[in-house]
Write a protein that holds these residues in place. Structure first.
Motif, PDB file in Angstrom:
ATOM      1  N   ASN A 195       0.735  -1.511   0.079  1.00  0.00           N
ATOM      2  CA  ASN A 195       0.028  -0.078  -0.026  1.00  0.00           C
ATOM      3  C   ASN A 195       0.873   1.120   0.061  1.00  0.00           C
ATOM      4  OD1 ASN A 195      -2.342  -1.358  -0.017  1.00  0.00           O
ATOM      5  ND2 ASN A 195      -2.477  -1.514   2.047  1.00  0.00           N
ATOM      6  N   ALA A 224      -2.231   5.575  -0.194  1.00  0.00           N
ATOM      7  CA  ALA A 224      -3.791   5.746  -0.318  1.00  0.00           C
ATOM      8  C   ALA A 224      -4.287   7.224  -0.005  1.00  0.00           C
ATOM      9  CB  ALA A 224      -4.249   4.656   0.981  1.00  0.00           C
ATOM     10  N   THR A 225      -5.036   7.597  -0.674  1.00  0.00           N
ATOM     11  CA  THR A 225      -5.904   8.752  -0.685  1.00  0.00           C
ATOM     12  C   THR A 225      -7.328   8.573  -0.845  1.00  0.00           C
ATOM     13  OG1 THR A 225      -5.572   9.632  -2.738  1.00  0.00           O
ATOM     14  CG2 THR A 225      -3.813  10.093  -1.356  1.00  0.00           C
ATOM     15  N   LYS A 226      -8.114   9.394  -0.039  1.00  0.00           N
ATOM     16  CA  LYS A 226      -9.491   9.453  -0.108  1.00  0.00           C
ATOM     17  C   LYS A 226      -9.934  10.952  -0.222  1.00  0.00           C
ATOM     18  CE  LYS A 226      -9.507   7.010   3.503  1.00  0.00           C
ATOM     19  NZ  LYS A 226      -9.824   5.979   4.628  1.00  0.00           N
ATOM     20  N   LEU A 260     -11.268   6.943  -4.075  1.00  0.00           N
ATOM     21  CA  LEU A 260     -10.289   6.367  -3.291  1.00  0.00           C
ATOM     22  C   LEU A 260      -9.210   5.948  -4.283  1.00  0.00           C
ATOM     23  CD1 LEU A 260     -10.369   3.935  -0.415  1.00  0.00           C
ATOM     24  CD2 LEU A 260      -9.085   3.111  -2.649  1.00  0.00           C
ATOM     25  N   GLN A 261      -7.711   6.173  -3.893  1.00  0.00           N
ATOM     26  CA  GLN A 261      -6.930   5.951  -4.754  1.00  0.00           C
ATOM     27  C   GLN A 261      -5.708   5.168  -3.947  1.00  0.00           C
ATOM     28  OE1 GLN A 261      -5.499   8.391  -8.043  1.00  0.00           O
ATOM     29  NE2 GLN A 261      -3.533   8.482  -7.079  1.00  0.00           N
ATOM     30  N   LYS A 262      -5.377   4.107  -4.461  1.00  0.00           N
ATOM     31  CA  LYS A 262      -4.043   3.239  -3.690  1.00  0.00           C
ATOM     32  C   LYS A 262      -3.242   3.012  -5.047  1.00  0.00           C
ATOM     33  CE  LYS A 262      -5.848   1.374   0.392  1.00  0.00           C
ATOM     34  NZ  LYS A 262      -5.895   0.359   1.290  1.00  0.00           N
ATOM     35  N   TYR A 294      -1.283   2.332  -9.937  1.00  0.00           N
ATOM     36  CA  TYR A 294      -2.544   3.079  -9.077  1.00  0.00           C
ATOM     37  C   TYR A 294      -3.734   2.412  -9.455  1.00  0.00           C
ATOM     38  CZ  TYR A 294       1.031   6.502  -8.542  1.00  0.00           C
ATOM     39  OH  TYR A 294       2.488   7.056  -8.261  1.00  0.00           O
ATOM     40  N   ARG A 309      -7.850   3.517  -8.891  1.00  0.00           N
ATOM     41  CA  ARG A 309      -8.586   4.622  -8.417  1.00  0.00           C
ATOM     42  C   ARG A 309     -10.264   4.458  -8.679  1.00  0.00           C
ATOM     43  NH1 ARG A 309      -7.452  10.480 -10.831  1.00  0.00           N
ATOM     44  NH2 ARG A 309      -8.392   9.420 -12.723  1.00  0.00           N
ATOM     45  N   ASP A 357     -12.852   2.839   2.499  1.00  0.00           N
ATOM     46  CA  ASP A 357     -11.933   1.520   2.573  1.00  0.00           C
ATOM     47  C   ASP A 357     -12.381   0.558   3.578  1.00  0.00           C
ATOM     48  OD1 ASP A 357     -10.812   3.355   4.284  1.00  0.00           O
ATOM     49  OD2 ASP A 357      -8.976   2.874   3.700  1.00  0.00           O
TER      50      ASP A 357
END
Length: 297
Positions: free
Chosen positions: A78, A81-83, A94-96, A148, A150, A187
């Motif tokens: 991971n 990670a952004t939300k 959500l992007q990981k 990534y 998304r 998540d």
């Protein structure tokens, strides 16, 4: 009484190659298939984006997929990670990111996936070029691979209007520009608000009216006594639950309500005619949310 709302979701991937910390290749974003298994994972797993997978297969992604066609490697780091919420387009993201060190993903990479584990995928995609055609990315032994994922969920701007048990109801989004009300739980495992202590006080009845999508209902607030989530039925892509105001709560004239589903937003609805609740009465309202791939609702 049961009120209903819906959400549509879609996802996409982007791939990078690196030598050291220098990016030497970057693809455009390209689309995925959110699998049927992934739609179930949305309700049942808090680890649905835990691992990223790469492979060398080229079978066309199907809704029934649970794994890659030809698995090569997995990453659980991971990397990022952004939300977030896009308040212009009214959607939450959500992007990981997943990063494979040198020698781990060496080969001709042609497919990607994310999920809690291999054979338990949320999403799968073929790598695609700028024209949208399937392609491969050659990763050498001295190169890293990063990709990534998304996920986008559109926040409804429309009202859900219905006649329920003799009442006219209008349901719409609430606090749509507040991350804690929408994207922060993307998540996690969706649950009704009172089961998540940071959001418990957001599930309430009022004697006012519903507001626009960026605000909660007006009026005096009567917080819910309990909010319980029903068992999920695999394949249904529906989460239901019950909001309860016991004898000591919510007494008066109730005309607007707000509820939270952790990871699936904050919602408000009006009831006409208003409900008058006394000190010897309990009020129970059912809530149901349905989700699907964007365009399939």
């Amino acid at each position: 009484m049961i009120v209903n709302c819906t959400l549509g979701m879609t996802g996409e991937y982007k791939v990078e190659k690196l030598r050291g910390s220098t990016v030497t290749f970057e693809s455009d974003w390209f689309p995925n298939i959110i699998t049927d298994n992934g739609l179930d994972l949305w309700a049942t797993s808090s680890a649905k984006f835990a691992e990223g997978f790469v492979g060398t297969g080229n079978a066309t992604p199907q809704k029934s997929d649970i794994s890659l066609a030809n698995y090569l490697a997995a990453d659980t780091s991971n990397y990022g990670a952004t939300k977030s919420i896009d308040t212009n387009e009214y959607c939450m993201y959500l992007q990981k990111a997943f990063e494979f060190n040198e020698g781990v993903a060496t080969g001709n990479i042609s497919e990607l996936g994310v999920g809690p584990a291999n054979n338990n995928f949320f999403s799968r995609a073929l790598v695609r070029d700028a024209d949208g055609s399937p392609t491969t990315i050659s990763v050498l032994a001295d190169e890293k691979l990063r990709f990534y994922y998304r996920l986008r969920i559109n926040q409804p701007l429309n009202d859900f209007v219905a006649q329920v048990d003799g009442y006219s109801t209008t349901l719409r989004a609430a606090n749509a520009d507040v991350a804690a009300s929408w994207s922060d739980g993307m998540d996690g495992q969706p649950l009704f608000g009172s089961q998540q202590s940071p959001l418990s006080s957001a599930t309430m009845a009022t004697d006012g009216v519903i507001a626009d999508v960026n605000n909660p209902p007006t009026g005096n607030r009567f917080y819910v006594t309990s909010a319980t989530t029903d068992s999920y039925v695999p394949g249904s892509h529906v989460l239901s639950g019950t909001l309860l105001w016991d004898t000591s709560e919510g007494n008066g004239t109730l005309s607007a309500f707000q509820f939270v589903i952790y990871g699936m937003g904050t919602w408000q609805f009006s009831i006409s005619p208003a409900i008058t609740k006394g000190f010897t009465q309990r009020l129970s309202i059912g809530v149901r949310i349905r989700w699907a791939r964007e365009g399939e609702l």
